[in-house]
Design a protein around this motif. Structure first.
Motif, PDB file in Angstrom:
ATOM      1  N   THR A  94      44.007  58.581 -11.603  1.00 13.81           N
ATOM      2  CA  THR A  94      42.838  57.810 -11.162  1.00 13.81           C
ATOM      3  C   THR A  94      41.626  58.103 -12.042  1.00 13.81           C
ATOM      4  OG1 THR A  94      42.446  59.595  -9.597  1.00 13.81           O
ATOM      5  CG2 THR A  94      43.540  57.633  -8.759  1.00 13.81           C
ATOM      6  N   ARG A 101      48.358  56.887 -10.775  1.00 15.71           N
ATOM      7  CA  ARG A 101      48.059  58.187 -10.160  1.00 15.71           C
ATOM      8  C   ARG A 101      46.984  58.933 -10.961  1.00 15.71           C
ATOM      9  NH1 ARG A 101      51.081  60.404  -6.302  1.00 15.71           N
ATOM     10  NH2 ARG A 101      50.788  62.550  -7.002  1.00 15.71           N
ATOM     11  N   ARG A 120      38.047  61.191 -16.981  1.00 17.46           N
ATOM     12  CA  ARG A 120      38.527  62.391 -16.301  1.00 17.46           C
ATOM     13  C   ARG A 120      39.225  62.016 -15.009  1.00 17.46           C
ATOM     14  NH1 ARG A 120      33.500  64.059 -18.400  1.00 17.46           N
ATOM     15  NH2 ARG A 120      33.962  65.415 -20.175  1.00 17.46           N
ATOM     16  N   THR A 121      40.358  62.634 -14.779  1.00 16.47           N
ATOM     17  CA  THR A 121      41.086  62.491 -13.521  1.00 16.47           C
ATOM     18  C   THR A 121      41.210  63.877 -12.904  1.00 16.47           C
ATOM     19  OG1 THR A 121      43.011  61.437 -12.490  1.00 16.47           O
ATOM     20  CG2 THR A 121      43.439  62.791 -14.439  1.00 16.47           C
ATOM     21  N   ASP A 122      41.790  63.938 -11.709  1.00 17.07           N
ATOM     22  CA  ASP A 122      42.064  65.216 -11.046  1.00 17.07           C
ATOM     23  C   ASP A 122      43.061  66.018 -11.899  1.00 17.07           C
ATOM     24  OD1 ASP A 122      42.914  67.285  -9.424  1.00 17.07           O
ATOM     25  OD2 ASP A 122      43.316  66.011  -7.686  1.00 17.07           O
ATOM     26  N   PRO A 123      42.697  67.226 -12.342  1.00 20.06           N
ATOM     27  CA  PRO A 123      43.640  67.998 -13.183  1.00 20.06           C
ATOM     28  C   PRO A 123      44.997  68.210 -12.514  1.00 20.06           C
ATOM     29  CG  PRO A 123      41.458  68.994 -13.261  1.00 20.06           C
ATOM     30  CD  PRO A 123      41.387  67.911 -12.215  1.00 20.06           C
ATOM     31  N   ALA A 124      45.045  68.173 -11.188  1.00 18.08           N
ATOM     32  CA  ALA A 124      46.339  68.335 -10.507  1.00 18.08           C
ATOM     33  C   ALA A 124      47.301  67.200 -10.868  1.00 18.08           C
ATOM     34  CB  ALA A 124      46.133  68.391  -8.991  1.00 18.08           C
ATOM     35  N   ARG A 125      46.730  66.026 -11.164  1.00 20.27           N
ATOM     36  CA  ARG A 125      47.577  64.890 -11.542  1.00 20.27           C
ATOM     37  C   ARG A 125      48.093  65.047 -12.977  1.00 20.27           C
ATOM     38  NH1 ARG A 125      46.810  60.600  -7.860  1.00 20.27           N
ATOM     39  NH2 ARG A 125      46.758  61.614  -5.834  1.00 20.27           N
ATOM     40  N   ASP A 182      38.273  59.101 -12.346  1.00 19.40           N
ATOM     41  CA  ASP A 182      37.217  59.754 -11.566  1.00 19.40           C
ATOM     42  C   ASP A 182      35.877  59.698 -12.296  1.00 19.40           C
ATOM     43  OD1 ASP A 182      39.237  60.248  -9.811  1.00 19.40           O
ATOM     44  OD2 ASP A 182      39.353  62.407 -10.151  1.00 19.40           O
ATOM     45  N   GLY A 203      41.327  67.763 -17.019  1.00 19.23           N
ATOM     46  CA  GLY A 203      41.625  66.454 -16.439  1.00 19.23           C
ATOM     47  C   GLY A 203      41.311  65.294 -17.363  1.00 19.23           C
TER      48      GLY A 203
END
Lengths: 266, 266, 266, 266
Positions: free
Chosen positions: A239, A237, A37-42, A241, A59
């Motif tokens: 990342t 980018r 999982r990464t930041d959904p904004a990315r 998480d 994410g």
């Protein structure tokens, strides 16, 4: 003048010089998948209109290596395997379109031109890269088995820079091969306008999935992931998480076209 | 969702992951050209409607090697030259469209992905290949000079097969660098339809030429040409019936878009 | 049985299959050199007995990129330039032996097998790598000139990892091309014993330098250097403590053997 | 000064930069073998004194492709598989020395530097090449099975020229994997003298074979072989006068040194 033949360029009267033969395209290969999982904004940064973030787990990211052998219906490529074998690494997220959840390949690297040409057709944003993944083998002197304790590494480089490497240690059988790459793909096929500064000449959202898909027993396990920066890439980018898991399986696939969802032609 | 940036794929909000930067594209390089005549019927096999054979010397063929350094307006690629240098070999014929003579690249091989992406945009039918051409150098221990008696070799391979090799022995200064590649290019940009068996989704005839072109003194000389067969190429169908000549020159080029001539969108 | 011919392996009666032709070997190429000082203790780690640190400036290091065209006396490789062109990056320190100062290549990467074979003969510890260096060109659309303000980049990768990159901005003419690589080379030629765990079967300290050396005007300038780590390399242990300078020049070289200094054969 | 460590070059105090780790070396891989008879006089051309033609079937040749994964005892290379995987094609004949029959590799091409370094140690005359062989896979969409009717292709290229290609169609189980590569190897390890025109500085005949060897069920079948000419190779002199057969099997191997038979040091 002539009637030209061939699925894609270069087209000729004989039709034997084309970069890729007519679909259907056939694939046998091994998939090493890691999900996190990464930041959904990315993820949102990678979704053009009209695509939206997936409703659930928006994410989630799958980073997948594949070691393929592929051919046309003639199977002739299998006997000249420089034309059949290729490796790839790709990054898949999910998105929502018209109320349905799709998978979407946002980055992908391959090592053969016929694979790039297929990507232009299918909407995979293919670049050249150098990909390596550990191979299982019946003799374990220098190979893991697909089974408990089997350890597999996979690496990705492009532009003479390491972009990612992962290690997957298999633990147990798995009912799934992950979930991020489990939907039909929603991809854009684009062609910039030929006039300087003009808008796209072609921009189509298509959907496609395998016409046939067979899978062996999937295995899941523990994962280490490293992403590295590059001036020409944005992979890092996304990342890491939270790690979801890692999977290994062998598959057989046939691809034979997709469907147009929306098409913008100025 | 996001506004995505980037000239070609993959597009992202940041716009730094794209396979090729925005035009204009800048080039410095060396061109080795050999020109010969083949049976015009073999050229006709490569010209789709509405293109016709050129009125004069319709069987003329140019086989060209180029050793390039290229960059965007930022010039940043020049400092990470894996992103700037590439080699290519390509085959040019002439054709007639709407009463005007055009050059047309019918086959081309390159060795970098950014060059393939430019080709998709410009209508060059680029495959991956392995190209080598002798380099001139001020010290002649292991190099020819660009001048009388300078001997240059050039080779092309793809799919682990040699496709062509030539030797050019310079004799004297030349007013031209040949004539076959001297017109604006008439190229097709195509995208097959995504539905199995469907017609092209996009098919555009475009014209383009350099926005800026500088050339050093051209030299001409004597030429040996060998073409070899391959199950996936048709280059050797353009048999060498009569050699016209060979040329060497150094050039600087800027490319910044072209113009649409005809566009077929179903 | 047969009398076998050929400079190095494989030897055959005809003698045409050898990996590298007989010396003398001829070279034309461009050199990009950066020099800096590291901790002399790190240089000492690379010097086997009986070599000692150089008396003056013992921590000086040269990191050099070379873009070569090379051939045998027949010059036939120049017409099939896959056999003539290669790139390399190498690291040179100085050392002292029997009261004399020598240069010594401690690490080197090349991209062709004939270059590796020459290295086995000459005592250069050659591995395969991917090297790129900006090329000067008479047309500046996508190239620097060799002159004030000319900016050159160079990169080195191996094992799909970036190991080093530098940027050199030329400022002015220079009387020298640096000093670290300016002496005869003192290299070891070794062959491990074939029995498991046995000492070297062959271990020879040799000296060699060019039989002929021509150099164009050298230029010096300002330098940025980045070294990166790798699990299979130690280049980044030679940390950049103080930059000495950077140099660019074009050269022509002939190599035709060297001399044995000490030889240990159990 | 320092005590340097490492099996082969470059040696350093830390000993981590060497091109190849200490033996034993471990291998898992697939072997595709074709055997045929050529004129024994052509085999004799490749056998230096004191080697003689084998007493029985002296013109027998094996042309073998191998797709390897390999590692040191640490197995760390398996997790960074650019350091573990390599492909090779090699040619084996038999010879007689001191009344005993040996196998001997007369030509070999690989695609990694660590494999070349092992060859220098083991007396395999390794060059770089491009090798491809069809891979079996449990899913047959684009792969053969190892079993009746399984069809495998294999190709070899070097210097941008195709040197050989074969097609093997499996027919039935086999008790052997052929006989030509079935003996201990008799190889020369040579180092030319460093003085121009001097004799070899080192010339050793060694024998080696696997310290451990496991083999799966071998399969035999029908074979087509094509050999192609190249100005730098002599493989096609070993003309295919009579095909013996073709074999496919999977193996696990450990190599841990050999034995010196004769040693000439001037």
């Amino acid at each position: 003048m002539a009637t030209l033949n061939g699925f894609f360029y270069p087209r000729t009267e004989l039709g034997t010089a084309g970069i890729v033969p007519n679909p259907p395209w056939y694939y046998s290969g091994d998939l090493l998948t890691v999900e996190y999982r990464t930041d959904p904004a990315r993820v949102r940064e990678l979704l053009p209109e009209p695509l939206e973030l997936a409703d659930e787990d928006p994410g989630a990211v799958a980073l997948i290596w594949a070691d393929w052998q592929s051919c046309s219906g003639s199977r002739e490529e299998l006997l000249d395997p420089v034309r059949a074998q290729y490796k790839e690494a790709f990054v898949v997220v999910r998105c929502s379109y018209a109320g349905q959840t799709f998978s979407r390949c946002v980055y992908i690297w391959v090592d053969k031109d016929f694979a790039i040409a297929r990507g232009i057709h299918q909407g995979y944003p293919k670049k050249l890269g150098s990909m390596w993944q550990t191979r299982p083998h019946p003799f374990l002197q220098a190979a893991p088995a697909i089974g408990p304790g089997g350890v597999f590494g996979a690496t990705l480089a492009a532009g003479d820079r390491r972009l990612a490497d992962v290690v997957l240690t298999l633990r147990e059988e798995s009912d799934t091969n992950g979930f991020v790459n489990g939907h039909a793909m929603a991809h854009h096929r684009i062609l910039p306008g030929i006039e300087a500064g003009s808008p796209d000449a072609y921009n189509e959202l298509i959907s496609s999935q395998g016409a046939e898909f067979e899978r062996g027993q999937a295995w899941k396990g523990d994962v280490d992931i490293n992403l590295y920066s590059s001036p020409t890439e944005e992979l890092d980018r996304l990342t890491v998480d939270e790690i979801i898991g890692g999977y290994y399986c062998q598959v057989g696939v046939v691809w034979n076209g997709g469907h147009s969802l929306t098409r913008l032609v100025p």
